[in-house]
Design a protein around this motif. Structure first.
Motif, PDB file in Angstrom:
ATOM      1  N   PHE A 403      43.360  40.576  33.641  1.00 21.82           N
ATOM      2  CA  PHE A 403      44.033  39.701  34.594  1.00 21.82           C
ATOM      3  C   PHE A 403      43.506  40.052  35.970  1.00 21.82           C
ATOM      4  O   PHE A 403      43.577  41.206  36.403  1.00 21.82           O
ATOM      5  N   ALA A 404      42.953  39.069  36.646  1.00 16.52           N
ATOM      6  CA  ALA A 404      42.116  39.286  37.816  1.00 16.52           C
ATOM      7  C   ALA A 404      42.867  39.946  38.960  1.00 16.52           C
ATOM      8  O   ALA A 404      43.904  39.464  39.394  1.00 16.52           O
ATOM      9  N   GLY A 405      42.315  41.059  39.412  1.00 14.14           N
ATOM     10  CA  GLY A 405      42.715  41.694  40.654  1.00 14.14           C
ATOM     11  C   GLY A 405      44.195  41.965  40.775  1.00 14.14           C
ATOM     12  O   GLY A 405      44.943  42.026  39.809  1.00 14.14           O
ATOM     13  N   THR A 406      44.613  42.167  41.998  1.00 16.97           N
ATOM     14  CA  THR A 406      46.037  42.311  42.263  1.00 16.97           C
ATOM     15  C   THR A 406      46.667  40.927  42.217  1.00 16.97           C
ATOM     16  O   THR A 406      46.015  39.922  42.468  1.00 16.97           O
ATOM     17  N   SER A 407      47.923  40.889  41.912  1.00 17.45           N
ATOM     18  CA  SER A 407      48.599  39.597  41.779  1.00 17.45           C
ATOM     19  C   SER A 407      48.621  38.865  43.123  1.00 17.45           C
ATOM     20  O   SER A 407      48.616  39.471  44.192  1.00 17.45           O
ATOM     21  N   ASN A 651      54.553  49.949  35.027  1.00 18.46           N
ATOM     22  CA  ASN A 651      54.376  48.515  35.274  1.00 18.46           C
ATOM     23  C   ASN A 651      52.996  48.006  34.842  1.00 18.46           C
ATOM     24  O   ASN A 651      52.403  47.162  35.496  1.00 18.46           O
ATOM     25  N   ASP A 652      52.495  48.539  33.742  1.00 19.38           N
ATOM     26  CA  ASP A 652      51.207  48.112  33.204  1.00 19.38           C
ATOM     27  C   ASP A 652      51.373  46.887  32.312  1.00 19.38           C
ATOM     28  O   ASP A 652      52.466  46.607  31.814  1.00 19.38           O
ATOM     29  N   VAL A 653      50.269  46.190  32.097  1.00 16.91           N
ATOM     30  CA  VAL A 653      50.244  45.041  31.187  1.00 16.91           C
ATOM     31  C   VAL A 653      49.147  45.288  30.156  1.00 16.91           C
ATOM     32  O   VAL A 653      47.977  45.460  30.515  1.00 16.91           O
ATOM     33  N   TRP A 654      49.535  45.323  28.885  1.00 17.46           N
ATOM     34  CA  TRP A 654      48.602  45.573  27.787  1.00 17.46           C
ATOM     35  C   TRP A 654      48.487  44.329  26.917  1.00 17.46           C
ATOM     36  O   TRP A 654      49.484  43.643  26.673  1.00 17.46           O
ATOM     37  N   VAL A 655      47.292  44.055  26.442  1.00 18.72           N
ATOM     38  CA  VAL A 655      47.029  42.890  25.594  1.00 18.72           C
ATOM     39  C   VAL A 655      46.403  43.354  24.285  1.00 18.72           C
ATOM     40  O   VAL A 655      45.494  44.195  24.281  1.00 18.72           O
ATOM     41  N   LYS A 668      44.604  47.790  28.339  1.00 18.96           N
ATOM     42  CA  LYS A 668      45.269  47.535  29.615  1.00 18.96           C
ATOM     43  C   LYS A 668      44.496  46.460  30.387  1.00 18.96           C
ATOM     44  O   LYS A 668      43.324  46.636  30.706  1.00 18.96           O
ATOM     45  N   TRP A 669      45.179  45.355  30.669  1.00 18.91           N
ATOM     46  CA  TRP A 669      44.566  44.255  31.420  1.00 18.91           C
ATOM     47  C   TRP A 669      45.036  44.229  32.878  1.00 18.91           C
ATOM     48  O   TRP A 669      44.472  43.527  33.696  1.00 18.91           O
ATOM     49  N   HIS A 670      46.076  44.951  33.204  1.00 19.21           N
ATOM     50  CA  HIS A 670      46.569  45.011  34.590  1.00 19.21           C
ATOM     51  C   HIS A 670      47.374  46.281  34.731  1.00 19.21           C
ATOM     52  O   HIS A 670      48.084  46.680  33.798  1.00 19.21           O
ATOM     53  N   ASP A 671      47.271  46.957  35.879  1.00 25.40           N
ATOM     54  CA  ASP A 671      47.943  48.256  36.000  1.00 25.40           C
ATOM     55  C   ASP A 671      49.121  48.260  36.965  1.00 25.40           C
ATOM     56  O   ASP A 671      49.655  49.327  37.266  1.00 25.40           O
ATOM     57  N   PHE A 672      49.560  47.115  37.450  1.00 26.81           N
ATOM     58  CA  PHE A 672      50.788  47.098  38.257  1.00 26.81           C
ATOM     59  C   PHE A 672      51.267  45.665  38.396  1.00 26.81           C
ATOM     60  O   PHE A 672      50.915  44.959  39.329  1.00 26.81           O
ATOM     61  N   PHE A 673      52.114  45.260  37.439  1.00 23.64           N
ATOM     62  CA  PHE A 673      52.569  43.873  37.436  1.00 23.64           C
ATOM     63  C   PHE A 673      53.892  43.779  36.673  1.00 23.64           C
ATOM     64  O   PHE A 673      54.032  44.343  35.602  1.00 23.64           O
ATOM     65  N   GLY A 674      54.829  43.049  37.237  1.00 28.26           N
ATOM     66  CA  GLY A 674      56.091  42.833  36.555  1.00 28.26           C
ATOM     67  C   GLY A 674      56.989  44.047  36.624  1.00 28.26           C
ATOM     68  O   GLY A 674      57.129  44.800  35.668  1.00 28.26           O
ATOM     69  N   LEU A 675      57.619  44.270  37.780  1.00 26.36           N
ATOM     70  CA  LEU A 675      58.471  45.441  37.953  1.00 26.36           C
ATOM     71  C   LEU A 675      59.793  45.267  37.197  1.00 26.36           C
ATOM     72  O   LEU A 675      60.181  44.153  36.846  1.00 26.36           O
TER      73      LEU A 675
END
Length: 681
Positions: A403-407, A651-655, A668-675
């Protein structure tokens, strides 16, 4: 312009379920555990897991727990648990120091465990096998019964299997405990509606009133039969102790306290101990009209307040409010500290009332894998709605491998606390939009159309849909390429209403089914027979093989047909069901995530007329306790993949990409998303 809601305060971050970071790692504490373990020939990791299960390895400034336990190891002194005085006798260290000095406290616990090991005749060779320590761990719990001791010991071994990332780190390992004499002991709570009951008064009393709960009776000295006032209040407590310790304490006749329900931190497990019609002793003068829910943990440590606990407790509170005719607001749902004549502070400042009440009113997150291709490139993206005081919407778009970059903020005022946030393509332009259902007395529906890089300002598309606590869903039920909205009344009537999309608004709602998805069930919408029209699905969520059914009602384009059972054992107990086309054949399948220490994912594929088989394991390590799983086609290959938002402190996102027959190992596709406290899709 939509009116601003008055919020109780900014959202507080929720800590995750174990494995969890309860506090920054302290070298001194780790040294204390290593020295104590060596001195008494006790496995260091076992000692740490016991402490973590009791206190998260915090000493709470020397204050005692509810059942008079002290320090990081919860050395206790009450009529059932004498570990504190036993530690003093074994080590020669005075009780005051054992209470206040972490090193002495850990050493005292190791000495007690050593004594139990010797009493059980454990050999020197056995001492180096953690599996052999189960009887000693059960004895250390100091429980009122062997059945409750098993609850405590099982939790310790669960922690050992999944690992601990806390003040003292423990690597995960596979360990099957050797139960010894406890092999013939049924753990407290095993007797529930999930098992056939004898037709006797005793058995009837042992059946929990809330189906997902277990039943363990409080001692008769700790409550009174019947009530002198009508039930008008649900009271939220924090145990100031562990789950097993609280259950044991309420079984102790000297406690003189109890609650109707107890909720576990790690996975939201619920035990009922007093029947709702009886008077538990939990709020002094208010006992006669209050139902009490205890939550495992301590008021000064937010690490206990996991997402699993919030969701499980909110579902229980929603059930109780519906059953007893109480409003789902802070007038009827209060903290212990808010009750008259009480000097307690629980649930304390770390309890996230905004988030909790949003779950009580919305029923939590949806179960169907909502389409989230906001940019229209054929790959699903992720979105999080902050709720709280900010009400921002952030999107991270899929590249096919991450998931691209920071949100990026796509809207700065969409979705208030208590509303239900979903997504779908409501104007049929190939880009998914954001939608929010206000519920409550307004019943408004707002849509924020996607431009491909932002959500336009919310526009009211319906002014009376899914009011109150009805459960909304999204799906293209008439197959015209535009997503419509569905509302399940989610009560004894079980009506289902639909409002079709015109591309700029929703038409007046009409009833499409008059008995589907009753109270306690989990509804969803997806195209399960591959005809291009979304159907409705419901998971009955039974606690055992007799009830955990999955029903489907197919869409005709103008109504939903008669419901039919498509599967008879799926998503049992606390497992989390989801719906999506995981093998890419155009028909939506069902997936169940255990979201516990096993972290398994099971799939039953649709053949167009049923979900096939008993459920095949597609992943054996995806979605731990406290995480939020979902489905979506994140690499654009036509097959729905698994995704989990870890929440908590990471707050990681794994796919886990779908191969058509399994989910690949999580990446891990994102390392800080969805608190924690945010609504994620």
């Amino acid at each position: 312009m939509r009116p601003l809601s008055v919020l109780a305060g900014a959202l507080l971050l929720l800590a995750p379920a174990t494995p969890a970071a309860a506090a920054p790692a302290t070298p001194e504490l780790a040294i204390n555990f290593a020295r104590a373990a060596a001195a008494y020939d006790v496995p260091r990791d076992l000692l740490a897991a016991i402490g973590f299960s009791e206190t998260r390895l915090l000493d709470h400034d020397g204050k005692p727990s509810q059942d008079n336990g002290y320090g990081v190891m919860h050395l206790a002194d009450n009529p059932a648990n004498h570990s504190l005085t036993e530690a003093a006798a074994l080590t020669g260290v005075g009780v005051p120091r054992l209470k206040s000095d972490p090193a002495a406290n850990v050493r005292g616990a190791a000495a007690v465990l050593d004594a139990y090991a010797m009493k059980n005749g454990m050999s020197r060779a056995d001492r180096h096998r953690i599996a052999a320590w189960y009887p000693a761990v059960a004895a250390f719990a100091g429980a009122s019964s062997d059945a409750t001791a098993r609850v405590a010991a099982d939790q310790v071994y669960s922690l050992l299997n999944q690992g601990i990332d806390g003040p003292v780190r423990v690597a995960p390992r596979t360990v099957r405990p050797e139960l010894g004499r406890y092999a013939d002991v049924t753990p407290a709570g095993q007797l529930s509606t999930g098992k056939p009951q004898q037709a006797t008064a005793l058995a009837a009393a042992a059946v929990p009133q809330y189906p997902p709960a277990h039943w363990v009776a409080a001692n008769g000295s700790n409550y009174s039969p019947g009530r002198s006032s009508a039930i008008s209040t649900i009271v939220i407590h924090v145990t100031q102790g562990s789950y097993a310790g609280t259950i044991s304490w309420f079984q102790n006749p000297s406690a003189q306290v109890s609650a109707h329900y107890v909720v576990r931190s790690s996975d939201g497990d619920i035990t009922q101990m007093v029947r709702e019609e009886d008077t538990a002793y939990h709020v002094r003068d208010a006992n006669s009209y209050a139902i009490g829910i205890e939550h495992e943990g301590y008021v000064d440590d937010p690490g206990w307040f996991t997402d699993s606990m919030y969701r499980s407790s909110a579902a229980l509170t929603r059930y109780l409010a519906d059953k007893w005719g109480l409003p789902k607001n802070r007038t009827a749902i209060k903290g212990h500290n808010e009750m008259p004549g009480n000097d307690h502070t629980d649930p304390g400042g770390y309890w996230n009332w905004d988030y909790y009440m949003s779950l009580v009113n919305s029923g939590g997150q949806p179960v169907a894998g909502a389409s989230t291709d906001f940019s229209g490139d054929g790959k699903d993206d992720i979105v999080t709605f902050t709720l709280g005081t900010l009400n921002d919407a952030y999107v991270a778009t899929s590249t096919g491998t991450s998931f691209a970059g920071t949100s990026v903020k796509w809207n700065d005022y969409f979705g208030l606390t208590g509303e239900t946030l979903l997504s779908g393509d409501f104007n049929g332009d190939g880009k998914d939009d954001a939608i929010t259902f206000t519920g409550g007395s307004l019943g408004d529906v707002y849509v924020g159309l996607s431009t491909g890089s932002a959500f336009a300002g919310g526009v009211k598309w319906d002014d009376w849909f899914a009011p109150g606590v009805e459960v909304p869903a999204v799906g293209d039920v008439n197959g015209d390429g535009k997503d419509d909205v569905i509302s399940f009344t989610h009560n004894a009537e079980g009506d289902v209403w639909v409002a079709l999309s015109t591309g700029t608004s929703f038409t007046a709602s009409t009833k499409w089914h008059d008995f589907f998805a009753l109270t306690g069930e989990i509804p969803a919408a997806a195209d399960v027979n591959g005809d291009g029209k979304d159907d409705i699905i419901t998971f009955t969520r039974g606690p055992g093989a007799t009830l955990a059914d999955v029903y489907v009602a197919l869409s005709t384009g103008t109504s939903f047909g008669a419901s039919a059972k498509w599967h008879d054992l799926f998503a049992v107990g606390s497992e989390q069901p989801r719906v999506g086309d995981v093998n890419g054949d155009g028909k939506a399948d069902i997936v169940s995530f255990t979201c516990d220490s096993n972290a398994d994912a099971y799939v039953a594929l649709s053949n167009g007329t049923s979900f096939v088989g008993t459920g095949l394991k597609w992943s054996d390590y995806f979605c731990l306790g406290g995480e939020f799983p979902f489905l979506g086609d994140y690499n654009g290959d036509g097959k729905a993949d698994a995704i989990t938002f870890t929440k908590g402190s990471t707050n990681d996102v794994w796919v886990g990409l779908s191969t058509g027959t399994s989910f690949n190992g999580g990446v891990k596709w994102h390392d800080f998303f969805g608190l924690p406290g945010e609504a994620t899709l």
